[in-house]
Design an enzyme around this catalytic site. Structure first.
Site, PDB file in Angstrom:
ATOM      1  N   TYR A 402       0.837  -1.198   0.000  1.00 33.47           N
ATOM      2  CA  TYR A 402       0.000   0.000   0.000  1.00 33.47           C
ATOM      3  C   TYR A 402       0.874   1.251   0.000  1.00 33.47           C
ATOM      4  CZ  TYR A 402      -4.268  -2.637   1.247  1.00 33.47           C
ATOM      5  OH  TYR A 402      -5.350  -3.470   1.248  1.00 33.47           O
ATOM      6  N   LYS A 411      -1.020  10.804  -8.828  1.00 33.99           N
ATOM      7  CA  LYS A 411      -2.285  10.081  -8.920  1.00 33.99           C
ATOM      8  C   LYS A 411      -3.312  10.656  -7.931  1.00 33.99           C
ATOM      9  CE  LYS A 411      -3.953   5.542  -7.439  1.00 33.99           C
ATOM     10  NZ  LYS A 411      -3.461   4.282  -6.876  1.00 33.99           N
ATOM     11  N   TYR A 412      -2.890  10.834  -6.666  1.00 34.73           N
ATOM     12  CA  TYR A 412      -3.866  11.259  -5.651  1.00 34.73           C
ATOM     13  C   TYR A 412      -4.249  12.721  -5.817  1.00 34.73           C
ATOM     14  CZ  TYR A 412      -3.468   6.664  -3.694  1.00 34.73           C
ATOM     15  OH  TYR A 412      -3.525   5.304  -3.533  1.00 34.73           O
ATOM     16  N   GLU A 479     -13.582  -1.588   3.340  1.00 39.97           N
ATOM     17  CA  GLU A 479     -12.319  -2.300   3.094  1.00 39.97           C
ATOM     18  C   GLU A 479     -12.501  -3.754   3.477  1.00 39.97           C
ATOM     19  OE1 GLU A 479      -9.491  -1.612   1.478  1.00 39.97           O
ATOM     20  OE2 GLU A 479      -9.044  -3.713   1.947  1.00 39.97           O
ATOM     21  N   ASP A 506     -16.341  -6.768   1.738  1.00 44.13           N
ATOM     22  CA  ASP A 506     -16.114  -6.735   0.297  1.00 44.13           C
ATOM     23  C   ASP A 506     -17.170  -5.787  -0.256  1.00 44.13           C
ATOM     24  OD1 ASP A 506     -16.468  -7.379  -2.513  1.00 44.13           O
ATOM     25  OD2 ASP A 506     -15.177  -9.110  -2.141  1.00 44.13           O
ATOM     26  N   MET A 507     -16.758  -4.873  -1.098  1.00 46.67           N
ATOM     27  CA  MET A 507     -17.715  -3.862  -1.559  1.00 46.67           C
ATOM     28  C   MET A 507     -18.925  -4.494  -2.226  1.00 46.67           C
ATOM     29  SD  MET A 507     -15.762  -2.141  -4.821  1.00 46.67           S
ATOM     30  CE  MET A 507     -14.126  -2.150  -4.132  1.00 46.67           C
ATOM     31  N   GLU A 531     -10.331   3.036  -6.395  1.00 46.09           N
ATOM     32  CA  GLU A 531      -9.060   2.991  -7.140  1.00 46.09           C
ATOM     33  C   GLU A 531      -8.724   1.528  -7.392  1.00 46.09           C
ATOM     34  OE1 GLU A 531      -5.468   4.105  -5.186  1.00 46.09           O
ATOM     35  OE2 GLU A 531      -6.324   4.102  -3.183  1.00 46.09           O
ATOM     36  N   GLU A 540      -7.605  -5.501 -13.299  1.00 41.74           N
ATOM     37  CA  GLU A 540      -7.723  -5.938 -11.896  1.00 41.74           C
ATOM     38  C   GLU A 540      -9.187  -5.934 -11.467  1.00 41.74           C
ATOM     39  OE1 GLU A 540      -4.822  -3.836  -9.548  1.00 41.74           O
ATOM     40  OE2 GLU A 540      -3.151  -4.572 -10.758  1.00 41.74           O
TER      41      GLU A 540
END
Lengths: 788, 788
Positions: A402, A411-412, A479, A506-507, A531, A540
């Protein structure tokens, strides 16, 4: 190639720019240097020299052998009343070269032998049209390679094929090199011209030339020929293909008098360049009479010097001649200088290299651009280094992983910008928030969810964007990784003042946001932030994950950040990666069907920009959320249950077809002007994180991109993603004026997602005629597919 | 393909000519036949019929699904002010076909199901330019294949790709077939035209046609196109390549109205033909109004019927129509015939097939040439059957193996003829025999040695030739196989009156002939006879063996029978052998570098006879004995000792180079007019057993040959050798006007002999321009080389 001090970042002599490693080759040298001579060479600024393996004595013996053979043939012909050469005696065996004696070679094991570069006899002609000369040449190469190997020489240079002509001799040349590689452990460097400059090629004094094998007519035909820019590269390609991309086979590339077009320079950039060789004739004289190189030559060398394995520079027939060295050596020997004097003398010469060419190259070295932020030792180490793809859904990441991902401010920053603009526009357009209800219309809090929060970088950015725009929000962070969840809990307490509602899930299994202050009411999400993108965008499983949570997005106003993403391809030549993957196949039978994540560097993009056919082409797009009409049905009816039951939809190779709406297919045509070879497809992605909904066109969308042509414009210095590489099992050769037809599929069953790819080669052979000339296998990554 | 009674030589119905297995396909059939109807079909002379897998109801459902999708697209476009079709909604998922219900399919498991051939819905278009139609088509194919598989159908026919156009749709079509093959266990037969006859192709009522996806402009372009004779084959090649040459994938070949040139017929001859389909339109009417086929069509069918797996014939839209059958069935049902009556009725129809087309095909069947002596069941079984090469030097053969070899009168007749002529000429030319000496000049006995005598067939022939020519001889027979030696001893006693001196020895270790009547004197051999030739001439090490004994041949008059031999090559297309070898690779990693002995049959010689480039080309030659000058030195100095010591000659990849004079290299150019693919090289040999030394040219040399173009002339019906096949690891595709450049090497070290081969593809794209379009790997049989 051994890592020399200045190239080794651990070393204290590490320099922040490429280092030149300069050697010398003297084509008239018939004996290797003595130890003293070698020392003097080092003092002149050279770091190494080449050495012949055999001498004049051996040469004369071989010439004698062939003469005897010719005489025998002639005698046989005379006996039969034939003129010489009219017919060969079928029962006369070809000459066999005797093994070396001590008179044939000056080479012996010595203290500097491993830093010597052996040079095979320049008079051999492995692809002579005369079968006996090519046979003798092959025997000589074998003898020399074996003896050099015995002495401890680690590398030998072999003169390249004398001709590029189609098919005839090059295959034979290649086979001889392959035999020498198999029989010995030495590295072999083939000395190739970058291209053959008509009229500028020196006629080598080979056996074929000595015995006048080249017919005059042929020589004339040769002179008349048009320049074939890729002919030498093509010969090299045949050689290394026959040698199965051996990792002990390299190129010594002869820099031509006229620097060729970029296309050819880039082609060689992707090849295993060990040496760049420079003759005196490519140099110009400046006003002071010193040698210099043209700007084109300088640019070319500068470019090659950025390679991870920096090629060594070899000055050919430049520097002290053997007779000069002998004189020098005698002088030193006669004067018997003390050790201190000798050392001092060497230091003096080192300070001021006596050789003007070396001096100029050292000057060029000092002019090299320092390494940029993208050329740190760490990032350079990633160049052309294959990484197996992540399984982010199936595996839990470690904190350090991470941390690496979080270390990319670009990116952020873009994500924060996207959230910022989304919030600003929400206010401007007076869109109702989903926390507002008829009973409680004054509740203006935006409901934001970060799904897959990891260690919270996006949560922090969302909070900051809310603060900067003055937007009241209710924020959820989901998360699935139980360990990252602990980290989030702590951060929420310590940094975020418990403003974030954390959910360990899990979403795809989330129930939706339980609105604050409204007991038991499950609301909708106004802004969903994820993301989940991979190097190829969807690789992914971002589409599948966002699908699994999109039923919670408020309609019609709710949005997903990212809004959409596209995948892109370009075919590339990358001999290095091909060799690397080939070497893995024994241990990993799926190596050639694995989409590898790799920082592509020493590669050649073979496709041209052509009308309607860009160099990089989009394969497909995903947009979030998917249209309500049926996508929600999928999510609701067939979502997780589909794995266990077979509902009444679809049938894809035995699966229930639940995820079929995330399958994709594309067919792309890439245009290649020059001939070449491809080893696979380079993949990239772009994403629109947020696109303004006002439709006024004034606000540019917030984007990120890893496309080489776009990254500097859209997200400069973003390092979170390296490209993806879809290999081909067999290199696919193509002639000039080719169109590469790429078919690619994103496939899915109920449990995973994989890619399939196929390349076909079509060549234009007239204004209206396009013929098929080859095709790859159909490749499928199903066995290493990404688990849902 | 199941072996039917008449094809099974064990069966008592075995017929001595090809048997026709005739079926029927009705493209308008929407329901499979009832059991009764099926019975009637069998009675009409048909052996099987095709059956649709789904029905009109399913078709209407799918059409409805796509209409809904179009409506959704249109609605979305209208909301955005776009015209329909201008832009697709990126977030609208494509249609997913629901699984079958009982209303969608008439098919059920039944007693004759495994003899049914399922026919996939003719309205699918797997390579539609519309991605949604191609996706729907793929889903339909998957549903139908899976359901047919469930019901027990073993084979389904799928309509071939609708277009041959380059690259675009065919890859997609191929991938869909591959998916269906992987997901199910059914065999898939792709229905292909032999070639597309412009203007004669029927427009199929596919989804694409129904929804007018084919633009008019495209259709016109199609009509204007020149005839592309190999286009359909090329599409098939793409399909089966994508399917990795699956052994469950076959072709149903539609016989065209105009029989094409032989070249195309032969191309398909090598493919896995399961069906030949014949429409009514290819038939002509004879004067009696009955259907007949043109002579060209007959020849083509006759040729295909010689295949080991005889293709089945399918009459398309010929024979009783469904409505007729329904009427017939109703009639039968209403009449309630007794079982005896029904059986009798069937017998009647069987005797006189009611269908005129079937009747004509049965007539053709009776006209088939009976199987020849070369088409016995045993020899036919050897067709395209891979045999690993012999190791005759390392292994001892069994008696039965010798017996097989001895069973070829043609070969031994030629040997006897050679010995006969050699003896006759010896006398005519008054050459001294080596048993004559100054002390004993009157001893006129010829010294003959048969080296490698086996069970003695050559000894018998030598004795007979001596008898026929009235030549007194001393004869030695050498044999290293101790068991065959016993057999020889017995035969010498029983048949040859102990006239033969038998020596148990490897010929390379023989001391030479101890002359009879001259105690202790070792003489020389006048005539050395050996039979050491392999399919490629030198591949069983005849050169090395004869070298090892040639020092005993009398000089200058002594001769070797055979005098010389040559090896020959031609590139071939052989999908069947490629598939076979591919399937062996797991168990035998060297399968693709093994030169296989195989009776090549279902193959296509792709090379044309062209000026200077024959179809079969000679690679090299060996002549015996080798010139005295140096070959004897080899034998004497470096012969057997060379394996242990390194004498002062040569260096070939670490060996001493002793056998280097038996190395060979060739470079051949084959010309191909039409495009195609090769899977390897077919190898053959020819040998001059004895060539007259009078030089008058009146006497033809005595030869044997297995070259297809020469065998009938030189040694008709000789069956001792099948050809040899050098495979390629990857099929090598080539465009039209190609030259295949074949490089081949015969390599040797001190212990074995092997071959290396490489094929490069060059294509002419203008009168002066030849481009490289591909190359094979360098293949080496070193790991399976022949031991010396």
């Amino acid at each position: 190639m051994a890592s020399t001090g200045p190239l080794n970042p651990e070393s204290d002599t590490f320099e922040n720019r490429p280092v030149f490693y300069i050697g010398q080759h003297d084509s008239s040298r018939r004996e290797p240097l003595t130890d003293d001579q070698y020392g003097q060479f080092l003092d002149s600024g050279f770091r190494f020299v080449t050495a012949p393996i055999t001498n004049e004595h051996f040469f004369q013996r071989v010439v004698g052998l062939y003469k005897t053979h010719l005489a025998e043939q002639e005698q046989w012909a005379q006996q039969r009343g034939l003129t010489a050469g009219q017919q060969a005696n079928p029962s006369l065996p070809p000459p066999v070269v005797p093994t070396l004696t001590d008179k044939d070679t000056p080479l012996s094991p010595s203290y500097y032998i491993s830093s010597l570069v052996g040079y095979a006899s320049p008079w051999i002609d492995l692809c002579s049209p005369d079968p006996h000369i090519s046979s003798i040449s092959r025997q000589v190469l074998n003898l020399e390679a074996a003896y050099a190997n015995f002495c401890g020489v680690r590398t030998i240079v072999v003169p390249g094929p004398r001709r590029d002509e189609c098919g005839r001799g090059v295959a034979q040349y290649a086979r001889a090199i392959q035999e020498a590689l198999v029989a010995n452990r030495v590295n072999i460097i083939v000395h190739m011209p970058m291209y053959r400059e008509p009229g500028l090629e020196e006629k080598a004094q080979t056996l074929s030339a000595i015995f006048d094998i080249e017919k005059e007519a042929e020589a004339e035909a040769e002179a008349e020929k048009e320049i074939d820019l890729f002919g030498a590269w093509d010969s090299w390609h045949t050689i290394r293909s026959v040698c199965s991309y051996s990792t002990r086979l390299f190129v010594a590339l002869r820099i031509p008098r006229r620097a060729p077009e970029k296309e050819l320079q880039e082609r060689w950039f992707a090849e295993p360049l060990h040496f760049l060789t420079l003759g005196a004739s490519i140099f110009q004289q400046n006003r002071a009479g010193n040698p210099t190189l043209s700007r084109h030559h300088q640019d070319m060398i500068n470019r090659y010097m950025r390679l991870k394995n920096t090629p060594w520079l070899v000055l050919c027939d430049v520097g002290p001649r053997p007779e000069e060295l002998v004189a020098l050596s005698k002088k030193m020997a006669s004067e018997y200088p003390s050790l201190a004097e000798a050392t001092q003398a060497r230091r003096d010469t080192r300070r001021q290299p006596p050789n003007a060419f070396v001096g100029y190259l050292r000057y060029l070295e000092r002019q090299q651009q320092p390494f940029s932020a993208m050329e740190t030792p760490v990032l350079t180490n990633f160049q052309d280094w294959l990484q197996p793809p992540l399984q982010p859904l199936a595996d839990n990441l470690e904190s350090a992983t991470y941390e690496v991902f979080e270390g990319d401010p670009v990116k952020y920053d873009q994500y924060e910008k996207a959230v910022f603009e989304a919030m600003t526009e929400w206010k401007e357009l007076k869109k109702p928030t989903s926390s507002a209800t008829p009973e409680n219309p004054s509740n203006p809090e935006l409901v934001v969810t970060v799904a897959g929060a990891g260690r919270g970088p996006l949560v922090a950015r969302v909070l900051r964007a809310a603060e900067r725009t003055g937007t009241p929000i209710q924020i959820w962070a989901l998360e699935k990784n139980q360990d990252a969840y602990v980290y989030l809990l702590r951060r929420n307490k310590q940094e975020w003042g418990n403003r974030v509602t954390l959910v360990k899930t899990d979403m795809r299994g989330w129930e939706g946001p339980r609105l604050q202050g409204r007991e038991g009411v499950i609301g909708k999400v106004d802004i969903l932030v994820t993301e989940l993108l991979g190097s190829f965008g969807d690789n992914e499983l971002s589409p599948e994950c966002v699908d699994g949570i999109q039923s919670h997005i408020a309609r019609p106003h709710g949005i997903s950040i990212p809004h959409s993403y596209t995948a892109h391809l370009s075919p590339i030549s990358t001999p290095r990666l091909y060799a690397d993957i080939s070497s893995r196949v024994v241990g990993d039978p799926n190596a050639f069907v694995t989409p590898w994540v790799v920082r592509l560097f020493a590669i050649d993009y073979v496709a041209q920009k052509a009308p309607g056919h860009p160099k990089f082409q989009q394969t497909w797009e995903f947009v979030h959320p998917v249209e309500v009409a049926r996508a929600d049905d999928f999510a609701a009816e067939h979502g997780k249950a589909a794995r266990y039951a077979t509902p009444g939809v679809g049938s894809m190779g035995g699966s229930s077809g639940t995820n079929e709406h995330n399958a994709r297919h594309c067919h792309l045509t890439f245009v290649c002007r020059a001939r070449g070879v491809i080893h696979g497809l380079a993949g990239f992605f772009e994403s629109v994180l947020y696109a303004s909904q006002t439709g006024d066109g004034a606000t540019a969308p917030v984007e990120i991109s890893i496309l080489p042509e776009q990254i500097d414009k859209k997200s400069k210095d973003m390092i979170s993603w390296f490209p993806i590489f879809f290999p081909l099992k067999k290199p696919l050769y193509f002639p000039q004026d080719t169109e590469l037809e790429v078919s690619m599929w994103r496939q899915t069953d109920d449990t995973k997602v994989w890619y399939e790819w196929l390349v076909e080669v079509y060549t234009w052979v007239g204004p209206k005629t396009r013929i098929k000339v080859g095709a790859s296998d159909l490749h499928s990554s199903r066995k290493v597919g990404c688990l849902m």
